[in-house]
Design a protein around this motif. Structure first.
Motif, PDB file in Angstrom:
ATOM      1  N   SER A 224      23.226   4.631  16.872  1.00  0.00           N
ATOM      2  CA  SER A 224      22.014   4.972  17.043  1.00  0.00           C
ATOM      3  C   SER A 224      21.023   4.320  16.125  1.00  0.00           C
ATOM      4  O   SER A 224      21.591   3.558  15.062  1.00  0.00           O
ATOM      5  CB  SER A 224      21.512   6.434  17.137  1.00  0.00           C
ATOM      6  OG  SER A 224      21.544   6.968  15.630  1.00  0.00           O
ATOM      7  N   SER A 225      19.748   4.410  16.288  1.00  0.00           N
ATOM      8  CA  SER A 225      18.908   3.699  15.133  1.00  0.00           C
ATOM      9  C   SER A 225      19.103   4.254  13.732  1.00  0.00           C
ATOM     10  O   SER A 225      18.861   3.541  12.789  1.00  0.00           O
ATOM     11  CB  SER A 225      17.258   3.702  15.571  1.00  0.00           C
ATOM     12  OG  SER A 225      17.098   5.315  15.625  1.00  0.00           O
ATOM     13  N   ASP A 226      19.591   5.648  13.688  1.00  0.00           N
ATOM     14  CA  ASP A 226      19.842   5.987  12.266  1.00  0.00           C
ATOM     15  C   ASP A 226      21.376   6.077  11.827  1.00  0.00           C
ATOM     16  O   ASP A 226      21.732   6.227  10.586  1.00  0.00           O
ATOM     17  CB  ASP A 226      19.420   7.427  12.296  1.00  0.00           C
ATOM     18  CG  ASP A 226      19.528   8.208  10.981  1.00  0.00           C
ATOM     19  OD1 ASP A 226      18.867   7.612  10.104  1.00  0.00           O
ATOM     20  OD2 ASP A 226      20.344   9.145  10.838  1.00  0.00           O
TER      21      ASP A 226
ATOM     22  N   PHE B 299      40.912   8.927  -0.392  1.00  0.00           N
ATOM     23  CA  PHE B 299      39.959   9.664  -0.609  1.00  0.00           C
ATOM     24  C   PHE B 299      39.078   9.912   0.559  1.00  0.00           C
ATOM     25  O   PHE B 299      38.827   9.298   1.469  1.00  0.00           O
ATOM     26  CB  PHE B 299      38.881   8.865  -1.879  1.00  0.00           C
ATOM     27  CG  PHE B 299      39.583   8.747  -3.020  1.00  0.00           C
ATOM     28  CD1 PHE B 299      39.694   9.883  -3.919  1.00  0.00           C
ATOM     29  CD2 PHE B 299      40.108   7.703  -3.579  1.00  0.00           C
ATOM     30  CE1 PHE B 299      40.179   9.730  -5.006  1.00  0.00           C
ATOM     31  CE2 PHE B 299      40.919   7.545  -4.651  1.00  0.00           C
ATOM     32  CZ  PHE B 299      40.637   8.674  -5.747  1.00  0.00           C
ATOM     33  N   VAL B 300      38.400  11.263   0.207  1.00  0.00           N
ATOM     34  CA  VAL B 300      37.220  11.526   1.177  1.00  0.00           C
ATOM     35  C   VAL B 300      35.886  11.205   0.295  1.00  0.00           C
ATOM     36  O   VAL B 300      35.966  12.160  -0.782  1.00  0.00           O
ATOM     37  CB  VAL B 300      37.400  13.062   1.866  1.00  0.00           C
ATOM     38  CG1 VAL B 300      35.891  13.097   2.667  1.00  0.00           C
ATOM     39  CG2 VAL B 300      38.457  13.230   2.471  1.00  0.00           C
ATOM     40  N   ARG B 301      35.155  10.515   0.465  1.00  0.00           N
ATOM     41  CA  ARG B 301      34.012  10.054  -0.409  1.00  0.00           C
ATOM     42  C   ARG B 301      32.592  10.362   0.311  1.00  0.00           C
ATOM     43  O   ARG B 301      32.643  10.028   1.591  1.00  0.00           O
ATOM     44  CB  ARG B 301      34.124   8.651  -0.988  1.00  0.00           C
ATOM     45  CG  ARG B 301      32.981   8.362  -1.834  1.00  0.00           C
ATOM     46  CD  ARG B 301      33.281   7.066  -2.421  1.00  0.00           C
ATOM     47  NE  ARG B 301      32.081   6.264  -2.970  1.00  0.00           N
ATOM     48  CZ  ARG B 301      31.941   5.318  -3.758  1.00  0.00           C
ATOM     49  NH1 ARG B 301      33.199   4.997  -4.350  1.00  0.00           N
ATOM     50  NH2 ARG B 301      30.958   4.744  -4.253  1.00  0.00           N
ATOM     51  N   TYR B 302      31.648  10.781  -0.332  1.00  0.00           N
ATOM     52  CA  TYR B 302      30.412  10.977   0.120  1.00  0.00           C
ATOM     53  C   TYR B 302      29.313  10.547  -0.783  1.00  0.00           C
ATOM     54  O   TYR B 302      29.209  10.572  -2.057  1.00  0.00           O
ATOM     55  CB  TYR B 302      29.920  12.439   0.349  1.00  0.00           C
ATOM     56  CG  TYR B 302      28.521  12.632   0.659  1.00  0.00           C
ATOM     57  CD1 TYR B 302      28.007  12.016   1.942  1.00  0.00           C
ATOM     58  CD2 TYR B 302      27.580  13.148  -0.219  1.00  0.00           C
ATOM     59  CE1 TYR B 302      26.640  12.384   2.338  1.00  0.00           C
ATOM     60  CE2 TYR B 302      26.128  13.325   0.134  1.00  0.00           C
ATOM     61  CZ  TYR B 302      25.651  12.808   1.404  1.00  0.00           C
ATOM     62  OH  TYR B 302      24.268  13.108   1.620  1.00  0.00           O
ATOM     63  N   ASP B 303      28.386   9.476  -0.070  1.00  0.00           N
ATOM     64  CA  ASP B 303      27.298   9.011  -1.005  1.00  0.00           C
ATOM     65  C   ASP B 303      26.124   9.104  -0.423  1.00  0.00           C
ATOM     66  O   ASP B 303      25.714   9.098   0.765  1.00  0.00           O
ATOM     67  CB  ASP B 303      27.386   7.180  -0.905  1.00  0.00           C
ATOM     68  CG  ASP B 303      28.917   6.809  -1.709  1.00  0.00           C
ATOM     69  OD1 ASP B 303      28.800   6.614  -2.933  1.00  0.00           O
ATOM     70  OD2 ASP B 303      29.691   6.661  -1.021  1.00  0.00           O
ATOM     71  N   THR B 304      25.028   9.673  -1.253  1.00  0.00           N
ATOM     72  CA  THR B 304      23.760  10.025  -0.587  1.00  0.00           C
ATOM     73  C   THR B 304      23.216   8.705  -0.472  1.00  0.00           C
ATOM     74  O   THR B 304      23.217   7.797  -0.962  1.00  0.00           O
ATOM     75  CB  THR B 304      22.999  10.702  -1.974  1.00  0.00           C
ATOM     76  OG1 THR B 304      22.750  10.120  -2.886  1.00  0.00           O
ATOM     77  CG2 THR B 304      23.846  12.067  -2.113  1.00  0.00           C
ATOM     78  N   PRO B 305      21.906   8.813   0.259  1.00  0.00           N
ATOM     79  CA  PRO B 305      21.092   7.734   0.377  1.00  0.00           C
ATOM     80  C   PRO B 305      20.590   7.510  -0.942  1.00  0.00           C
ATOM     81  O   PRO B 305      20.059   8.240  -1.815  1.00  0.00           O
ATOM     82  CB  PRO B 305      19.876   7.959   1.545  1.00  0.00           C
ATOM     83  CG  PRO B 305      20.492   9.376   2.073  1.00  0.00           C
ATOM     84  CD  PRO B 305      21.247   9.899   1.096  1.00  0.00           C
ATOM     85  N   ALA B 306      19.956   6.258  -1.113  1.00  0.00           N
ATOM     86  CA  ALA B 306      19.060   6.023  -2.384  1.00  0.00           C
ATOM     87  C   ALA B 306      17.748   6.426  -2.199  1.00  0.00           C
ATOM     88  O   ALA B 306      17.117   6.556  -1.395  1.00  0.00           O
ATOM     89  CB  ALA B 306      19.116   4.236  -2.443  1.00  0.00           C
TER      90      ALA B 306
ATOM     91  N   GLU C  65      27.736   6.082   8.486  1.00  0.00           N
ATOM     92  CA  GLU C  65      26.598   5.660   7.458  1.00  0.00           C
ATOM     93  C   GLU C  65      25.282   6.161   8.320  1.00  0.00           C
ATOM     94  O   GLU C  65      24.993   5.619   9.289  1.00  0.00           O
ATOM     95  CB  GLU C  65      26.517   4.507   6.931  1.00  0.00           C
ATOM     96  CG  GLU C  65      25.406   4.263   6.037  1.00  0.00           C
ATOM     97  CD  GLU C  65      25.679   3.115   5.220  1.00  0.00           C
ATOM     98  OE1 GLU C  65      24.661   2.591   4.648  1.00  0.00           O
ATOM     99  OE2 GLU C  65      26.616   2.286   5.616  1.00  0.00           O
ATOM    100  N   SER C  66      24.606   6.990   7.542  1.00  0.00           N
ATOM    101  CA  SER C  66      23.188   7.543   8.208  1.00  0.00           C
ATOM    102  C   SER C  66      21.970   7.134   7.143  1.00  0.00           C
ATOM    103  O   SER C  66      22.338   7.322   5.945  1.00  0.00           O
ATOM    104  CB  SER C  66      23.285   8.949   8.462  1.00  0.00           C
ATOM    105  OG  SER C  66      21.838   9.364   8.697  1.00  0.00           O
ATOM    106  N   LYS C  67      20.956   6.558   7.611  1.00  0.00           N
ATOM    107  CA  LYS C  67      19.943   6.433   6.545  1.00  0.00           C
ATOM    108  C   LYS C  67      19.351   7.577   6.191  1.00  0.00           C
ATOM    109  O   LYS C  67      18.771   7.364   5.016  1.00  0.00           O
ATOM    110  CB  LYS C  67      18.850   5.503   7.583  1.00  0.00           C
ATOM    111  CG  LYS C  67      19.342   3.936   8.030  1.00  0.00           C
ATOM    112  CD  LYS C  67      18.310   3.367   8.764  1.00  0.00           C
ATOM    113  CE  LYS C  67      18.659   2.123   9.404  1.00  0.00           C
ATOM    114  NZ  LYS C  67      17.629   1.579  10.312  1.00  0.00           N
ATOM    115  N   THR C  68      19.536   8.497   7.076  1.00  0.00           N
ATOM    116  CA  THR C  68      18.769   9.503   6.422  1.00  0.00           C
ATOM    117  C   THR C  68      19.804  10.580   5.764  1.00  0.00           C
ATOM    118  O   THR C  68      19.433  11.260   4.702  1.00  0.00           O
ATOM    119  CB  THR C  68      18.437  10.527   7.543  1.00  0.00           C
ATOM    120  OG1 THR C  68      17.551   9.992   8.437  1.00  0.00           O
ATOM    121  CG2 THR C  68      17.662  12.104   7.255  1.00  0.00           C
TER     122      THR C  68
END
Length: 421
Positions: free
Chosen positions: A105-107, A216-223, A150-153
């Motif tokens: 989607s767009s996000d 790994f299971v890894r999570y990165d927040t948006p900037a 990956e989500s922009k939000t």
């Protein structure tokens, strides 16, 4: 005289006419063959060409192919012997990668990353006795093989073989120095005068300034205002968390990171020649920062780390390290940026608890290593090429059961080239 000119002109005309006739005949023949090629034959020919062409499996996922080749000549002197090896530079090793991305989607988008390392004569594994050590790291190995959403939000979730949250956290570098706080060129070289002790034992510890890849299971927040928070959990009781920051403030470009890493089942195989790797639990807090003054090209990079190893032969052991590098990176030539730098670092008690001589029962009770050097890198933007030259010097002090030991210094001149594609 007129007749001569006429005769020559006539000869040229005849040659030209003959050429036109041959060209016309060839064109006619080609046209006839093209006309004879029916629709079915044309489709068959197109199918044949498609079958022999590298292409994506579908048009929904974009595919990017990239990588690099980094080869170096290392001329070393360990105080007693000297030699020169052609190696793959582990500071930024040879690799190629495939990355695919599809839009949901767009996000939201999904994708994958597969990266293979081609580490023939890996600079982190060669020794005085062997310039092509036969380990898994001297062949093709999987660096990364993972999938992600990956989500922009909401950020990014990655699953599979890849980097932990703190990977590369201690080697942040905005310059083109092609050198960092990690130590790769004499990792398993025996320290002359140090029994079976290697430089990796008394410098790397459990790798002060970097973390290994794994499942790994890894999570990165948006900037957010230049900050990104990352966390990862992996097999064998490994987890970590990291905070990164990057921003341009006025005339300065700034990048930094700090993190915590815990490994509950670390296999301490600093020396790949060991028959059995020992198990050492450890954790560490480490980070690095880099500041570049854009108008002048002046830069400073720094890193620091503190590691605690638990339940070693001498109980719990604390060790620390720090590293600083400074120089200038500027486009003095039209080809690309030129980078010149100097560096200095110290590694304290990294070898404590390690056995000094095989089966002797003597252990290192204190170790101190000083490292310094300098180097230069020249970029050639038109070819994606960087050519570099470096000088490295290491000197160490070690105590065994409170007795000082005389050790030889280690020196090396490294020249090489890295080509990105």
């Amino acid at each position: 005289m007129t007749g001569g000119i006429f005769n020559k002109t006539s000869a040229f005309a005849l040659v030209a006419a003959a050429g036109l006739m041959m060209g016309g005949l060839s064109f006619a023949t080609t046209s006839a063959k093209a006309a004879d090629l029916g629709a079915d034959d044309l489709e068959a020919r197109v199918a044949e060409l498609e079958a022999t062409t590298v292409r994506k499996g579908n048009r929904k996922v974009s595919l990017e192919l990239s990588g690099q080749v980094n080869r170096a000549l290392v001329a070393w002197d360990d105080g007693k012997d000297s030699d020169a090896y052609v190696v793959d530079n582990e500071q930024s090793s040879t690799r190629f990668r495939m990355k695919g991305t599809g839009t949901i989607s767009s996000d939201l988008k999904a994708g994958f990353l597969i990266e293979l390392g081609v580490n023939d004569s890996n600079s982190a594994n060669v020794t005085q006795a062997n310039d092509d050590l036969a380990t898994e790291d001297t062949t093709v190995k999987i660096r990364q093989a993972n999938a992600f959403f990956e989500s922009k939000t909401f950020g990014r979730v990655t699953l599979g073989q890849g980097s932990s949250a703190t990977d590369d956290l201690g080697i942040i570098n905005l310059s083109g120095s092609l050198s960092d706080a990690s130590q790769y060129f004499n990792n398993v070289y025996t320290v002359r005068g140090g029994g079976n002790v290697t430089w990796g034992t008394i410098v790397n510890g459990s790798n002060f300034f970097d973390s290994s890849r794994g499942d790994f299971v890894r999570y990165d927040t948006p900037a957010l205002y230049g900050f990104i928070l990352s966390a990862a959990w992996g097999e064998n009781d490994v987890w970590d968390i990291a905070l990164r920051f990057q921003k341009e403030v006025s005339d300065f470009r700034v990048a930094a990171g700090v993190g915590y890493y815990y490994n509950g089942e670390h296999k301490d195989n600093t020396d790949p020649r060991a028959a059995v790797a020992s198990t050492v639990k450890f954790d560490k807090v480490f980070g690095s920062a880099s500041i570049l003054h854009v108008p002048t090209g002046l830069f400073v990079n720094g890193a620091a780390s503190s590691i605690t190893k638990y339940n070693t032969s001498l109980g719990d052991v604390d060790s620390q390290a720090w590293f600083v590098q400074g120089g200038i990176t500027k486009r003095f030539l039209d080809y690309g940026a030129t980078t010149v730098y100097g560096e200095y670092g110290n590694y304290d008690d990294a070898g404590v608890g390690s056995e000094y001589v095989a089966n002797s029962g003597d252990y290192i009770t204190a170790s101190d290593v000083t490292r310094f050097g300098f180097g230069a890198t020249q970029a050639f933007d038109g070819a994606g090429l960087e050519v570099y030259a470096q000088y490295h010097h290491y000197e160490a002090d070690v105590k065994v059961e409170n007795a000082a030991v005389k050790l030889e210094d280690w020196d090396a001149v490294v020249t090489g080239m890295k080509l990105k594609f």
